[in-house]
Write a protein that holds these residues in place. Sequence first.
Motif, PDB file in Angstrom:
ATOM      1  N   PRO A 134       0.810  -1.223   0.000  1.00 29.65           N
ATOM      2  CA  PRO A 134       0.000   0.000   0.000  1.00 29.65           C
ATOM      3  C   PRO A 134       0.843   1.273   0.000  1.00 29.65           C
ATOM      4  O   PRO A 134       0.415   2.306  -0.496  1.00 29.65           O
ATOM      5  N   ARG A 135       2.069   1.213   0.529  1.00 34.02           N
ATOM      6  CA  ARG A 135       2.937   2.397   0.529  1.00 34.02           C
ATOM      7  C   ARG A 135       3.347   2.768  -0.891  1.00 34.02           C
ATOM      8  O   ARG A 135       3.449   3.946  -1.218  1.00 34.02           O
ATOM      9  N   ALA A 136       3.556   1.792  -1.749  1.00 37.31           N
ATOM     10  CA  ALA A 136       3.970   2.062  -3.132  1.00 37.31           C
ATOM     11  C   ALA A 136       2.802   2.565  -3.967  1.00 37.31           C
ATOM     12  O   ALA A 136       2.979   3.353  -4.880  1.00 37.31           O
ATOM     13  N   VAL A 137       1.592   2.112  -3.636  1.00 42.84           N
ATOM     14  CA  VAL A 137       0.399   2.521  -4.386  1.00 42.84           C
ATOM     15  C   VAL A 137       0.135   4.007  -4.212  1.00 42.84           C
ATOM     16  O   VAL A 137      -0.218   4.699  -5.161  1.00 42.84           O
ATOM     17  N   SER A 138       0.343   4.515  -3.024  1.00 49.32           N
ATOM     18  CA  SER A 138      -0.020   5.898  -2.731  1.00 49.32           C
ATOM     19  C   SER A 138       0.989   6.918  -3.230  1.00 49.32           C
ATOM     20  O   SER A 138       0.773   8.108  -3.107  1.00 49.32           O
TER      21      SER A 138
END
Length: 166
Positions: A134-138
């Motif tokens: 989720p950190r890379a998605v945002s």
Amino acid sequence: MISAQQLTTGLRPCSLSLSPLEVARGLRGRPGFVWCDSSDEAAGRVSVMTCDPVEVLHGESADWPAVPSALHRLASSLAPWGGHRDLGLPGPGLFGSVDFDGRWCFGVYPSVLVYHHDSDQWWEAGSLVSRIDPRAVSVLPSTLPSIDFEPLWSRDGFVAAVRRSL
């Protein structure tokens, strides 16, 4: 011989509110990440993503029998997911490439995410949704960089190389 359609076993709809670009950003750090997009609107555009191959095969023309053997093992491992059915979507399989000199490399991928653009629906085999970072998605940039593609070969050089490989 196992057909690609037989390997769609195990695909099920999944609730995922991310775009294909966001999913790709969330999976791109995983080993063996693959993202394939189709552009054939008549057949229905899809984005296919996978990562974490359970096996990686390398070979050359003489070693090709290893590929159908790997497909057969994969199909056998998917049988408990409910038998063979054709949903008209790609599913688990071998993803890779064949070089002009006949060398090839394929990863065996039992888990895939498939986004059907026309229906705005994600489909999943395996558990890739749980592996999205989720950190890379945002971390989507506000503007995308422009890329100027320049051919490295002339058309004639490319055609000559293909002819030599055959």
